[in-house]
Design a protein around this motif. Structure first.
Motif, PDB file in Angstrom:
ATOM      1  N   THR A 292       0.805  -1.277  -0.002  1.00 11.51           N
ATOM      2  CA  THR A 292       0.107  -0.017   0.088  1.00 11.51           C
ATOM      3  C   THR A 292       0.906   0.948   0.046  1.00 11.51           C
ATOM      4  OG1 THR A 292      -1.526  -1.184   1.384  1.00 11.51           O
ATOM      5  CG2 THR A 292      -1.962   1.319   1.299  1.00 11.51           C
ATOM      6  N   PRO A 293       0.829   1.948  -1.289  1.00  9.93           N
ATOM      7  CA  PRO A 293       1.453   3.112  -1.113  1.00  9.93           C
ATOM      8  C   PRO A 293       1.319   4.218  -0.153  1.00  9.93           C
ATOM      9  CG  PRO A 293       0.073   3.233  -2.975  1.00  9.93           C
ATOM     10  CD  PRO A 293       0.034   1.967  -2.190  1.00  9.93           C
ATOM     11  N   VAL A 294       2.068   4.891   0.830  1.00 13.20           N
ATOM     12  CA  VAL A 294       1.654   5.845   1.381  1.00 13.20           C
ATOM     13  C   VAL A 294       2.628   7.270   1.293  1.00 13.20           C
ATOM     14  CG1 VAL A 294       1.255   4.443   3.493  1.00 13.20           C
ATOM     15  CG2 VAL A 294       3.423   5.461   3.211  1.00 13.20           C
ATOM     16  N   THR A 295       1.827   8.544   1.732  1.00 12.93           N
ATOM     17  CA  THR A 295       2.843   9.761   1.182  1.00 12.93           C
ATOM     18  C   THR A 295       2.592  10.647   2.498  1.00 12.93           C
ATOM     19  OG1 THR A 295       1.950   9.511  -1.013  1.00 12.93           O
ATOM     20  CG2 THR A 295       2.719  11.788  -0.285  1.00 12.93           C
ATOM     21  N   ARG A 296       3.733  11.284   2.791  1.00 16.82           N
ATOM     22  CA  ARG A 296       3.979  11.991   4.069  1.00 16.82           C
ATOM     23  C   ARG A 296       3.405  13.427   3.440  1.00 16.82           C
ATOM     24  NH1 ARG A 296       9.066  14.272   5.694  1.00 16.82           N
ATOM     25  NH2 ARG A 296      10.051  12.705   4.502  1.00 16.82           N
TER      26      ARG A 296
END
Length: 327
Positions: A292-296
């Motif tokens: 699952t991609p995550v972005t700050r």
């Protein structure tokens, strides 16, 4: 077809012998046998025709979404799904609709090992209410109240495509057929981030799912934690997948529409969460482990309130209201 025939045909299956269900559909109550020492996580959601979905929605997609929005709550808590109940109000018995609805619901339930253990059916306006049960080790549940100043703010996956699809279906924003089809998939078949929620136990300091819009839902974390936040809108604006679709080449969407969809769109069912900067490697590992991609997207601040900034760090002087049923 009578009520009990309907239940038997579309909503009754033998419980898995290795699952947490000791007794399923058929008695006045179901019996759950959660893992000893675990806490139960429980959540309910209701979907009402004309309010949460269009009357002509594919029943298979509706069955998927009805369960997905509940599994998303378990994901935000870091809980493993166990079982669910279904309360269903139907205007009439439509066997083709019931076949599609139950097929979509069962497919997602099987993917997460989540058993249907009871509920109710009645005649009336189309209304779907699901209560889901999960389990989590004591002290490891992800809550809204743990964000601390200096924590990073993350969001999983994409934002804004569901709202873009809704705008198109309401006739507010014309979209090419391929763009609408992909965006509508996000609106009608959201992906509950259960694997990510489990991987974030012991890593994230707070979490919740994005159902009514990023800023509105994030504000619940800020209020519960007694903190503020700064959100980089030039980063969140890149998270709407539709702007990268081939036929649009990004030219269909002005900056304001993208901000509205990504910041206040709703129906994304992604996870918004916080974690200390010291946990960046652990967050990356959780992202990889769960595929699952995550972005700050920002930082937790000491001073309460929500600050929006652009690519130059300048304030974005506009309010974005998330969905509210009674506003």
């Amino acid at each position: 077809m009578g009520e009990f025939d309907l239940i038997a045909r579309y909503f009754t299956r033998p419980a898995r012998p290795d699952g947490a269900v000791a007794l399923g559909v058929g008695d006045d109550c179901a019996l759950l046998a959660p893992t000893p020492g675990m806490q139960l996580a429980i959540s309910s959601d209701m979907l009402v025709e004309g309010r949460h979905f269009f009357a002509d929605v594919d029943p298979d997609a509706l069955g998927h979404k009805a369960l997905a929005v509940n599994l998303s709550d378990l994901a935000a808590c870091g809980a493993r799904p166990l079982a669910f109940t279904l309360a269903l109000s139907l205007p009439r018995v439509d066997e083709a609709w019931l076949e599609g609805f139950s097929r979509g619901m069962w497919a997602l339930a099987d993917a997460h090992g989540c058993e249907l253990v009871g509920g109710d059916t009645t005649q009336g306006p189309l209304n779907i209410c699901i209560t889901v049960f999960g389990e989590v080790p004591p002290g490891q549940a992800l809550l809204r109240s743990g964000a601390r100043p200096g924590d990073d703010i993350y969001v999983s996956g994409n934002l804004g495509d569901a709202r873009l699809a809704l705008e198109a279906l309401l006739g507010h924003t014309p979209l090419p057929a391929d763009v609408l089809a992909r965006a509508r998939q996000r609106l009608e078949r959201p992906t509950p981030r259960v694997a990510l929620g489990l991987a974030l136990r012991g890593v994230a300091s707070s979490a919740m799912d994005v159902s009514d819009g990023l800023l509105g839902d994030l504000s619940h974390i800020l209020k519960a934690s007694g903190v503020g936040a700064r959100i980089d809108t030039h980063i969140t604006s890149k998270l709407i997948a539709a702007s990268a679709y081939p036929s649009s080449a990004g030219a269909l969407f002005d900056a304001e529409l993208i901000r509205q969809c990504t910041l206040a769109g709703g129906d994304d069912y992604e996870l918004a969460f916080t974690a200390p900067p010291t946990q960046r490697d652990a967050v990356a590992a959780a992202s990889q482990a769960s595929s699952t991609p995550v972005t700050r997207i920002g930082t937790v601040l000491v001073t309460p309130g929500l600050q929006l900034v652009d690519a130059q760090g300048q304030p974005v002087d506009k309010r974005y209201a998330s969905f509210d049923h009674f506003r």
